[in-house]
Motif scaffolding. Structure first.
Motif, PDB file in Angstrom:
ATOM      1  N   PRO A  12       0.814  -1.223   0.000  1.00 47.57           N
ATOM      2  CA  PRO A  12       0.000   0.000   0.000  1.00 47.57           C
ATOM      3  C   PRO A  12       0.848   1.273   0.000  1.00 47.57           C
ATOM      4  CG  PRO A  12      -0.144  -1.123   2.116  1.00 47.57           C
ATOM      5  CD  PRO A  12       0.668  -1.997   1.207  1.00 47.57           C
ATOM      6  N   GLU A  54       0.695   3.778   1.733  1.00 50.87           N
ATOM      7  CA  GLU A  54       1.035   4.247   3.078  1.00 50.87           C
ATOM      8  C   GLU A  54       2.380   3.722   3.575  1.00 50.87           C
ATOM      9  OE1 GLU A  54      -3.336   4.598   2.588  1.00 50.87           O
ATOM     10  OE2 GLU A  54      -1.918   2.994   2.193  1.00 50.87           O
ATOM     11  N   THR A  55       2.937   2.695   2.925  1.00 44.19           N
ATOM     12  CA  THR A  55       4.206   2.121   3.355  1.00 44.19           C
ATOM     13  C   THR A  55       5.407   2.635   2.556  1.00 44.19           C
ATOM     14  OG1 THR A  55       3.995   0.204   1.906  1.00 44.19           O
ATOM     15  CG2 THR A  55       3.073   0.017   4.137  1.00 44.19           C
ATOM     16  N   SER A 113      -2.023  12.929   1.552  1.00 43.34           N
ATOM     17  CA  SER A 113      -2.369  12.532   2.921  1.00 43.34           C
ATOM     18  C   SER A 113      -2.084  11.055   3.186  1.00 43.34           C
ATOM     19  CB  SER A 113      -3.836  12.835   3.207  1.00 43.34           C
ATOM     20  OG  SER A 113      -4.664  12.065   2.360  1.00 43.34           O
ATOM     21  N   ARG A 114      -1.878  10.277   2.130  1.00 42.42           N
ATOM     22  CA  ARG A 114      -1.600   8.847   2.282  1.00 42.42           C
ATOM     23  C   ARG A 114      -0.107   8.532   2.307  1.00 42.42           C
ATOM     24  NH1 ARG A 114      -4.611   5.518  -1.872  1.00 42.42           N
ATOM     25  NH2 ARG A 114      -3.980   3.871  -0.474  1.00 42.42           N
ATOM     26  N   LEU A 115       0.743   9.508   2.006  1.00 47.61           N
ATOM     27  CA  LEU A 115       2.190   9.284   1.983  1.00 47.61           C
ATOM     28  C   LEU A 115       2.763   9.480   3.391  1.00 47.61           C
ATOM     29  CD1 LEU A 115       3.031  11.084  -1.377  1.00 47.61           C
ATOM     30  CD2 LEU A 115       2.789   8.624  -0.957  1.00 47.61           C
ATOM     31  N   LEU A 116       2.383   8.600   4.291  1.00 50.00           N
ATOM     32  CA  LEU A 116       2.690   8.751   5.705  1.00 50.00           C
ATOM     33  C   LEU A 116       4.148   8.478   6.062  1.00 50.00           C
ATOM     34  CD1 LEU A 116      -0.472   6.910   7.065  1.00 50.00           C
ATOM     35  CD2 LEU A 116      -0.150   9.373   6.705  1.00 50.00           C
ATOM     36  N   CYS A 117       4.809   7.621   5.305  1.00 52.65           N
ATOM     37  CA  CYS A 117       6.174   7.195   5.644  1.00 52.65           C
ATOM     38  C   CYS A 117       7.243   7.751   4.708  1.00 52.65           C
ATOM     39  CB  CYS A 117       6.251   5.669   5.632  1.00 52.65           C
ATOM     40  SG  CYS A 117       5.208   4.898   6.878  1.00 52.65           S
TER      41      CYS A 117
END
Length: 172
Positions: free
Chosen positions: A6, A8-9, A31-35
């Motif tokens: 995903p 998000e990883t 907002s999904r690019l957390l890492c």
């Protein structure tokens, strides 16, 4: 990017496009690019990114890409597009909202093959409280904004995306 890996990883992301990637395309992704710690943008993917980052950044605590430590921009014209949506203005505004003052993590900004003025570099340096690394001759992929070294005839059709995943082991 799939269900197995995903978005998000992702820890690093490379986006290159000779076609415009609009802010509306970037906004749901940011907002999904957390890492993501390292981001490299090339060509026309830069303009919509800067606009979306500026729009999505309402302050340091809600800033997208809060783990980002390295931003590389290649082959972009900092006076394009002309007017309020200019890359230099959008990027400076977004980065000025970047992190709380007590955060010690710095953002390393590198510009390669970009058309950027000394004034724009100084403004970015002041915003980031550190030096912006600039290298290469401007080659800006047909922005139709004139400068001395890039020409329409030197444009190559390069489109690609490269990604690195957090906790991904490819030792099989």
């Amino acid at each position: 990017v799939t269900q197995a890996f995903p978005v998000e990883t992702l820890t690093s992301l490379f986006v290159s496009s000779k076609y415009t990637v609009h802010a509306d395309d970037w906004s749901p992704l940011l907002s999904r690019l957390l890492c993501v710690e390292a981001l490299e943008l090339r060509g026309h993917s830069v303009y919509g990114f800067a606009q979306a980052l500026n729009q999505e950044s309402t302050g340091p605590l809600s800033h997208p890409l809060s783990r980002l430590t390295k931003l590389v921009i290649k082959n972009a014209h900092f006076n394009h597009p002309l007017g309020e949506q200019e890359l230099a203005a959008n990027l400076s505004a977004a980065l000025s909202k970047w992190r709380p003052e007590d955060t010690k993590v710095a953002l390393a900004l590198t510009l390669i093959g970009c058309y950027v003025t000394q004034y724009q570099i100084e403004a970015l340096d002041a915003t980031l409280m550190g030096p912006t690394t600039v290298s290469g001759s401007p080659w800006t992929w047909g922005t139709r904004v004139s400068h001395e070294t890039a020409t329409e005839s030197s444009i190559h059709e390069i489109i690609g995306v490269g990604i690195t995943f957090d906790d991904y082991d490819d030792s099989d």
